[in-house]
Design a protein around this motif. Structure first.
Motif, short mmCIF file in Angstrom:
data_model
loop_
_atom_site.label_atom_id
_atom_site.label_comp_id
_atom_site.label_asym_id
_atom_site.label_seq_id
_atom_site.Cartn_x
_atom_site.Cartn_y
_atom_site.Cartn_z
N GLN A 1 0.85 -1.18 0.00
CA GLN A 1 0.00 0.00 0.00
C GLN A 1 0.89 1.23 0.00
OE1 GLN A 1 -0.57 -2.07 3.07
NE2 GLN A 1 -1.70 -3.45 1.74
N GLU B 1 -2.51 0.53 -4.44
CA GLU B 1 -2.45 -0.70 -3.67
C GLU B 1 -2.22 -1.86 -4.61
OE1 GLU B 1 -5.49 -2.49 -0.50
OE2 GLU B 1 -5.36 -0.28 -0.50
N ASN C 1 2.25 -5.74 3.63
CA ASN C 1 1.38 -6.52 4.53
C ASN C 1 0.95 -5.70 5.74
OD1 ASN C 1 1.34 -8.73 2.87
ND2 ASN C 1 2.94 -9.82 3.95
N GLY C 2 0.68 -4.42 5.51
CA GLY C 2 0.18 -3.55 6.57
C GLY C 2 1.22 -2.96 7.50
#
Length: 148
Positions: free
Chosen positions: A14, A34, A72-73
């Motif tokens: 992201q 994204e 992955n955040g």
């Protein structure tokens, strides 16, 4: 991209608010995108449009300013991400990174792949530069060299 095991499911990426400018010239203008795990994502554009600048920021060679870049955040700058994933970029043709010194460019592969301890990498770099008669250039950045 994963360091120790194969991750066939992929990772997510992201990007929020990515900007970059050089001498007042904005190259990246608030990018937001994204990429989902397993998704193929293409970056296309003419020469000088910021593709390499974007990639350098995505893999952490240049700090994102100001932006959020998450794998992955988790931030690409977090120790968890840097220890878990190997991020790299391959140039279309041979090149040195202007953001690194010549010595850092020479040792980049060894350090990025953690193949040797830093002291050993420094020794290898010094030996290589001595052999190439570039010892005086070891601490200079490629942008400071006259065109050959």
């Amino acid at each position: 991209m994963n360091g120790s095991t194969n991750n066939h499911s992929g990772v997510s990426l992201q990007v929020r608010g990515l900007r970059k400018s050089f001498d007042g010239q904005e190259v990246l203008k608030g990018l937001d995108f994204e990429v989902q795990p397993g998704e193929i994502f293409v970056i296309m554009g003419p020469s000088g449009s910021g593709k390499s600048v974007l990639l350098k920021q995505l893999i952490g060679l240049e700090p994102p300013t100001p932006a959020k870049i998450l794998i992955n955040g988790k931030s690409i700058q977090s120790p968890e991400i840097t220890s878990q994933y190997r991020l790299a970029m391959v140039f279309q043709s041979g090149a040195l990174l202007n953001s690194l010194t010549v010595g850092e460019n020479v040792g980049l592969y060894l350090s990025e792949h953690r193949l040797k301890p830093p002291e050993e990498i420094a020794r290898i770099v010094a030996e290589c530069l001595k052999l190439s008669a570039s010892r005086a250039r070891r601490t200079k950045c490629p942008v400071n060299f006259p065109a050959a």
